[in-house]
Design an enzyme around this catalytic site. Structure first.
Site, PDB file in Angstrom:
ATOM      1  N   ASP A 377     -31.172  -0.777   3.327  1.00 41.35           N
ATOM      2  CA  ASP A 377     -31.298   0.618   3.742  1.00 41.35           C
ATOM      3  C   ASP A 377     -32.786   0.937   3.756  1.00 41.35           C
ATOM      4  O   ASP A 377     -33.369   1.311   2.740  1.00 41.35           O
ATOM      5  CB  ASP A 377     -30.538   1.491   2.739  1.00 41.35           C
ATOM      6  CG  ASP A 377     -30.288   2.890   3.269  1.00 41.35           C
ATOM      7  OD1 ASP A 377     -31.081   3.346   4.095  1.00 41.35           O
ATOM      8  OD2 ASP A 377     -29.307   3.521   2.840  1.00 41.35           O
ATOM      9  N   ILE A 378     -33.415   0.774   4.926  1.00 37.66           N
ATOM     10  CA  ILE A 378     -34.872   0.817   5.029  1.00 37.66           C
ATOM     11  C   ILE A 378     -35.300   2.198   5.515  1.00 37.66           C
ATOM     12  O   ILE A 378     -35.026   2.580   6.648  1.00 37.66           O
ATOM     13  CB  ILE A 378     -35.402  -0.326   5.919  1.00 37.66           C
ATOM     14  CG1 ILE A 378     -36.916  -0.229   6.101  1.00 37.66           C
ATOM     15  CG2 ILE A 378     -34.681  -0.415   7.241  1.00 37.66           C
ATOM     16  CD1 ILE A 378     -37.531  -1.430   6.778  1.00 37.66           C
ATOM     17  N   GLU A 379     -35.977   2.947   4.628  1.00 40.23           N
ATOM     18  CA  GLU A 379     -36.289   4.339   4.904  1.00 40.23           C
ATOM     19  C   GLU A 379     -37.678   4.711   4.389  1.00 40.23           C
ATOM     20  O   GLU A 379     -38.307   3.961   3.639  1.00 40.23           O
ATOM     21  CB  GLU A 379     -35.260   5.261   4.232  1.00 40.23           C
ATOM     22  CG  GLU A 379     -33.814   4.961   4.587  1.00 40.23           C
ATOM     23  CD  GLU A 379     -32.871   6.029   4.068  1.00 40.23           C
ATOM     24  OE1 GLU A 379     -33.194   7.224   4.211  1.00 40.23           O
ATOM     25  OE2 GLU A 379     -31.814   5.674   3.519  1.00 40.23           O
ATOM     26  N   ASN A 380     -38.146   5.886   4.807  1.00 39.78           N
ATOM     27  CA  ASN A 380     -39.313   6.565   4.243  1.00 39.78           C
ATOM     28  C   ASN A 380     -40.609   5.803   4.540  1.00 39.78           C
ATOM     29  O   ASN A 380     -40.628   4.770   5.174  1.00 39.78           O
ATOM     30  CB  ASN A 380     -39.122   6.784   2.740  1.00 39.78           C
ATOM     31  CG  ASN A 380     -39.704   8.091   2.275  1.00 39.78           C
ATOM     32  OD1 ASN A 380     -40.708   8.566   2.788  1.00 39.78           O
ATOM     33  ND2 ASN A 380     -39.066   8.690   1.285  1.00 39.78           N
TER      34      ASN A 380
END
Length: 559
Positions: A377-380
């Site tokens: 879950d690749i975020e921010n």
């Protein structure tokens, strides 16, 4: 924000990296000449330019030079992209510049590079330099704003360099003796005899069922992303620096072998998120028995003391509540896919020194639970918008696939209504360039910034935008692209007070089945309980519903 590890709307972008085939010749320098049509909008029209959704117009104030300028009317669902495609010469360096004003204004070249300013209360010049590929004869330049940030203005746009006027008109000879050198369930390796050309061949285009699959500079290629037990037809064409293409090689028919259930097209997963660190987590077997759901995406694996994976940076991998959850799910006939990362927290991507170390961290979790799949879950800004970390994650997943035959790798990331943002596009492009062999690209179609958003229409729009990007990058047809696509929604109220209703989610599930996508999830099972009028909650959806109703709908996802 109430869900500490989920996506929030992130405004901003970093420069895209130049992607494409390796350039065989030393790039020439461009002589200074603006080759754009209507660069100052002095015609009083958008002649030469195309703006998304009718968002562009020509205005008399404010202007930088002359008497006209471009106004891009950004909305919550459209970034007012205005673009122009021009003829260029291969192996040539160009400089693109423009005067802009407004909040979050972007200037770029599709597939080559971009730059931006977060705020320009007065006119400010942006500039980006790029070099065309060995066979490139056109380039798309663009300007856009950012969702919900107001109208931007642009004037005196310039693309300095020679126009596309190649003198060579002789095409290379056709490649010969196209053969297969290896086949697997999801890929085919090819080789062929070299073409000849009066000024030299610069590359070869490999076609799968008539659609461009990959471009290479040598006489071998491996086409990935295929489906097991499926017939394909391959051809190859050569091209030169002037863009001349040869006739096609001989046609080669190949049928991929059985994948034993390990093909992307056979991977279907209905797996809502369950989070043991937040929101009164329910018993997984209670949810399974009530809804029929079999898989859960278990959140979140984070870093502790450097590159060491633990649940939420505090709970151990083994002998804790998370292992108890996994054991209970498996005892009831289901399984889990751990999710690494999320919106916040101390993540492995930035804490592991390189792709090898990060792959080692992933491997600890894989080995601990004998996993069939993992979700990143690749975020921010620390992962999704950090391109060094993006590449580290993709490199690590490539290693994981090599060391764990049959394991499924999923990347999950935010999206605009139109499809992937610049960071998402870059992630997809790099996954192809680095050979990461990602099985499923999952978007999170929520937090668009407007409480009145039609969440069914927005989700379908975002998913089709992702499908089209996958087709463009990988050369897939619609069906293959959909089979690598996932949707992870937010049940009930989102962080931006958008509402995904029971009817919305049912329609999204039905659309997902009709188009045979790979994965359907939502955030989260913890919230899959009714509390109409309760606002944004950790333990309920904020709307009227039965307990586990979103899980029940999701269990009807068959792909």
């Amino acid at each position: 924000m109430h869900a500490p590890n989920r996506r929030a709307t992130a405004v901003g972008a970093a420069a895209l990296l130049l992607a494409g085939a390796a350039i065989a010749a030393v790039p020439s320098s461009a002589s200074a000449a603006n080759i754009l049509t209507n660069p100052g909008f002095e015609t009083g029209s958008l002649s030469g330019w195309s703006c998304s959704g009718g968002t562009g117009s020509v205005v008399s104030t404010p202007v930088h030079g002359g008497s006209k300028a471009l106004a891009g009317a950004v909305s919550a669902s459209d970034n007012a992209k205005c673009a122009q495609t021009v003829a260029v010469q291969p192996n040539t360096t160009y400089t693109l510049s423009s005067w802009v004003r407004g909040n979050y204004v972007y200037l770029g070249v599709t597939g080559a590079g971009s730059t931006w300013t977060p705020s320009a209360s007065d006119w400010k010049q942006l500039s980006v330099t790029f070099t065309t590929g060995a066979a490139q004869t056109s380039a798309e330049v663009y300007l856009n704003g950012w969702f919900g940030q107001g109208t931007y203005y642009a004037d005196d746009v310039s693309l300095d360099g020679p126009g596309g006027n190649p003198a060579d008109t002789q095409a290379p000879t056709a490649p010969t003796n196209l053969v297969t050198t290896a086949t697997a369930a999801t890929q085919v390796s090819l080789s062929w005899g070299a073409s000849t050309d009066n000024v030299g061949v610069t590359g070869y285009d490999v076609y799968r069922n008539g659609t461009l699959a990959t471009t290479v500079t040598g006489t071998t290629a491996t086409v990935t992303g295929l489906t097991a037990s499926t017939a394909y037809t391959f051809t190859v064409k050569a091209h030169d620096a002037a863009g001349n293409a040869s006739a096609a090689s001989n046609s080669l028919a190949v049928t991929t072998p059985s994948g034993g259930g390990g093909t992307p097209g056979g991977f279907k997963q209905a797996a809502p998120y369950l989070y043991n660190g937040w929101g009164n987590p329910p018993s997984p077997t209670t949810v399974m028995n009530a809804s029929g759901i079999k898989w859960f995406t278990l959140a979140f694996v984070l870093a502790q003391n450097g590159c060491n994976p633990t649940w939420d940076s505090q709970r151990p991998l083994l002998n804790g509540v998370d292992q108890q959850t996994i054991n209970a799910v498996r005892a009831a006939g289901g399984d889990v896919v751990p999710s690494f990362g999320g919106w916040s927290g101390n993540k492995l991507g930035p804490n592991c020194a390189d792709a090898t170390a990060l792959a080692g961290a992933y491997q600890k979790v894989i080995d601990a639970y004998q996993l069939k799949a993992i979700d990143i879950d690749i975020e921010n800004t620390d992962e999704f918008e950090n391109y060094t970390v993006q590449d580290r994650i993709l490199g690590a997943l490539k290693i994981v696939k090599q060391k764990n035959p049959g394991i499924r790798t999923i990347v999950t990331f935010g999206t605009a209504i139109s499809g992937p943002t610049a960071d998402g596009n870059r992630l997809i492009e790099q996954s192809k360039a680095l050979g990461a062999d990602i099985d499923v690209f999952t978007i999170m179609p929520f937090d668009f910034g407007n409480a009145s958003t039609d969440m069914y229409a927005a989700t379908v729009s975002a998913a089709n935008g992702l499908k089209n990007k996958l087709k463009s990058v990988y050369g897939w047809d619609d069906a293959t692209a959909y089979s690598h696509l996932g949707i992870s929604g937010m049940n009930g109220l989102s962080d931006n007070n958008e509402t995904t209703s029971i009817a919305n989610w049912t329609a999204i599930r039905d659309w997902a089945n009709t188009n045979h996508i790979a994965r359907l999830a939502f955030w989260s099972v913890n919230r899959d309980r009714g509390c109409a009028g309760g606002g944004l909650q950790e333990t309920c959806s904020g709307i009227a519903q039965s307990d586990w109703q979103f899980s029940t709908i999701t269990a009807g996802f068959t792909g």
